[in-house]
Design a protein around this motif. Structure first.
Motif, mmCIF file in Angstrom:
data_model
loop_
_atom_site.group_PDB
_atom_site.id
_atom_site.type_symbol
_atom_site.label_atom_id
_atom_site.label_comp_id
_atom_site.label_asym_id
_atom_site.label_seq_id
_atom_site.Cartn_x
_atom_site.Cartn_y
_atom_site.Cartn_z
ATOM 1 N N GLN A 387 0.828 -1.202 0.000
ATOM 2 C CA GLN A 387 0.000 0.000 0.000
ATOM 3 C C GLN A 387 0.869 1.262 0.000
ATOM 4 O OE1 GLN A 387 -3.551 0.483 -0.080
ATOM 5 N NE2 GLN A 387 -2.770 2.541 -0.473
ATOM 6 N N VAL A 400 -5.098 5.342 -3.812
ATOM 7 C CA VAL A 400 -5.819 4.317 -4.576
ATOM 8 C C VAL A 400 -5.409 4.440 -6.036
ATOM 9 C CG1 VAL A 400 -8.077 3.454 -5.269
ATOM 10 C CG2 VAL A 400 -7.753 4.398 -2.962
ATOM 11 N N GLN A 401 -4.910 3.353 -6.605
ATOM 12 C CA GLN A 401 -4.498 3.379 -7.999
ATOM 13 C C GLN A 401 -5.739 3.332 -8.884
ATOM 14 O OE1 GLN A 401 -1.834 0.235 -9.152
ATOM 15 N NE2 GLN A 401 -1.121 1.331 -10.966
ATOM 16 N N TYR A 407 -3.213 8.077 -9.411
ATOM 17 C CA TYR A 407 -3.652 7.709 -8.069
ATOM 18 C C TYR A 407 -4.577 8.784 -7.510
ATOM 19 C CZ TYR A 407 0.038 4.158 -7.915
ATOM 20 O OH TYR A 407 0.836 3.067 -8.162
#
Length: 533
Positions: A387, A400-401, A407
């Motif tokens: 992460q 968060v990709q 991101y």
């Protein structure tokens, strides 16, 4: 359309789905069309700890939405013949002016004064925004500035100091506190019974909402201890504020000519017309699909506010929130579309910046990213297991990709693009970033910069330190920050966990010895620091 149009009401409700996830913060939404309230609803909790739901009586800190009310106080004093907005502010607050250029009251109202911003000056002093900050703190730092960002009317720059000065002018001319004057001339005549300026940070606001931010999976308090007012600290409800906005259509507390003066956008000396006037954004074609409007947003801690009037369509919208999980300006735009029956594609066209890499392969992207252009940005990305996290003011926010090297940082309304081609995008603003690598040149001459630097304007000092071949900027109230070289004698450094940093430009004496630096933020330019011998 009646207020009971259930189909449209349900679609508006859906815009605020994140405020309907169990016990969570939320907000108030009130919409009026043609003088009739066509939608109003409350979501979430004013106090998560005590399980107190938000109701129509809940009072919100509305941040910069306050500015328009402060301007009206000054314009009412002009109606009374007690001041003139084209006067030099020295006529009213000469003891708070240490710069040479004449600045008018109107320049303050329209954000074209060139005065440095109080929050960024306080930040440079080492004050943190969760500290207790009084009106005296703000006035003191404004009054010690001997230079402006730019000559008046040569540029537009948003500045909170302008409205602190307007509040001071209103108080001195009226002989009353800003809250007392506003209550007598605005709030009481309009029936705004739950509205006031909070002018002491310890003041209790009945029915007041608390401020919450989500960091990762944790809901935290976003602390707000302001005792400053004029630029901020209006407390109100969406229902009360609708009464204020009705005065824009049919003036009750002022002359119609006063509103015209309030909404009159200035023209800069080079002929450029700007879209800020009287504490309001006016008809900015980049917003609301180019529709004519007057309005303002606000943001302090996790409080968010959006108030906007569309005079052609006769639509008023007020959205107040105690969290940042919904982009309420975007929600307001969608509400207008719903009321007018405008259909837009739910899938927004993806115009991705040049630094987007669709073929991004797994690589070690953790590290420090920075900009070397107009904006001083620093993003610190750390990895823990699989992460990635972005270090922010309140802790580490998980990244968060979305796709490729793109991101999203939690609920934040911006994107980071990581890797060898990196960047930052906020709305339509795209800023390339570089990943920092140790600077061998800086290692070699770092001792030339080392020392203590003092600012007479701020009454504070910084140290430049050399540790393990790297340069750091240190202040007694903040932890040391890595200095990243962006050009010869120019560096940027992070501040307080924000993505936005400061730029330091070092000066040299005739013998080439470093003699000081000037530090710039987005709204406080070229503040001088001299190197202590």
């Amino acid at each position: 359309m009646s207020r009971y149009d259930a189909g449209i009401a349900a679609k508006i409700d859906d815009l605020f789905a994140d405020w309907q996830q169990g016990v969570c913060p939320g907000g108030q939404v009130v919409v009026r069309k043609g003088g009739e309230i066509v939608y109003e609803n409350c979501f979430g909790y004013a106090s998560v700890e005590h399980r107190l739901p938000i109701t129509g009586e809940t009072v919100f800190h509305v941040a910069s939405v306050s500015k328009q009310v402060t301007v009206m106080c000054v314009l009412l004093l002009q109606e009374d013949g007690l001041l003139n907005v084209d006067d030099d502010i020295r006529s009213y607050v000469s003891d708070m002016v240490s710069f040479a250029e004449p600045v008018s009251v109107r320049n303050l109202m329209n954000n074209v004064s060139g005065i440095r911003d109080q929050w960024e000056l306080l930040m440079l002093q080492g004050v943190r925004l969760d500290d207790t900050i009084t009106q005296s703190d703000a006035k003191d730092v404004i009054s010690t500035q001997t230079e402006l960002n730019f000559p008046p009317l040569t540029r537009y720059m948003y500045c909170n100091s302008n409205f602190t000065l307007l509040a001071e002018i209103a108080e001195r001319v009226s002989g009353k506190s800003l809250n007392e004057f506003a209550r007598e001339r605005i709030f009481a005549p309009l029936g705004m019974a739950q509205t006031c300026f909070k002018d002491r940070y310890w003041q209790v606001i009945p029915n007041g909402a608390d401020s919450y931010k989500r960091v990762g999976g944790e809901l935290i308090h976003a602390v707000l201890n302001y005792g400053t007012y004029g630029a901020t600290s209006l407390h109100t409800t969406a229902t009360d504020f609708m009464k204020w906005m009705a005065n824009f259509k049919e003036p009750v507390i002022c002359k119609r000519e006063t509103l015209s003066e309030m909404f009159a956008c200035p023209t800069l000396l080079d002929g450029t017309k700007i879209h800020y006037a009287g504490g309001l954004i006016v008809n900015d074609p980049a917003l609301y699909q180019g529709r004519p409007f007057i309005g303002h947003d606000g943001s302090d801690a996790a409080f968010r506010s959006c108030t906007v009037r569309f005079p052609v369509e006769d639509i008023d919208i007020a959205i107040f929130s105690n969290t940042d999980t919904v982009v309420i300006g975007r929600a307001a735009e969608k509400i207008v579309d719903l009321l007018l029956g405008v259909e837009r594609s739910e899938v927004e066209p993806q115009v991705l910046p040049d630094f987007y890499d669709a073929d991004f392969a797994d690589e070690d992207v953790a590290g420090t990213y920075y900009s070397d252009g107009t904006y001083a940005l620093i993003a610190q990305v750390v990895g823990k297991g699989d992460q990635l996290y972005l270090l922010e003011e309140y802790g580490a926010a998980p990244l968060v990709q979305v796709e490729g090297n793109r991101y999203q940082a939690g609920t934040a309304n911006y994107e980071l693009y990581l890797g060898s081609t990196a960047g930052f995008r906020f709305g339509t603003r795209c800023i390339p970033l570089k990943k920092w690598q140790p600077d061998q040149e800086c290692e070699a001459d770092g001792l030339a910069y080392a020392g203590t630097y003092e600012s007479a304007e701020l009454g504070t000092a910084y140290e430049v330190l050399v540790e393990d071949g790297a340069l750091y900027l240190s202040h007694r109230r903040n932890k040391k920050q890595l200095l990243l070289r962006t050009a010869p004698d120019q560096f940027i450094a992070g501040v307080g966990g924000s993505l936005y940093g400061v730029t330091l430009t070092f000066a040299r004496a005739a013998n080439q010895a470093v003699s000081g630096f000037r530090v710039s933020t987005g709204r406080a330019q070229a503040v001088a620091f001299a190197k202590r011998n």
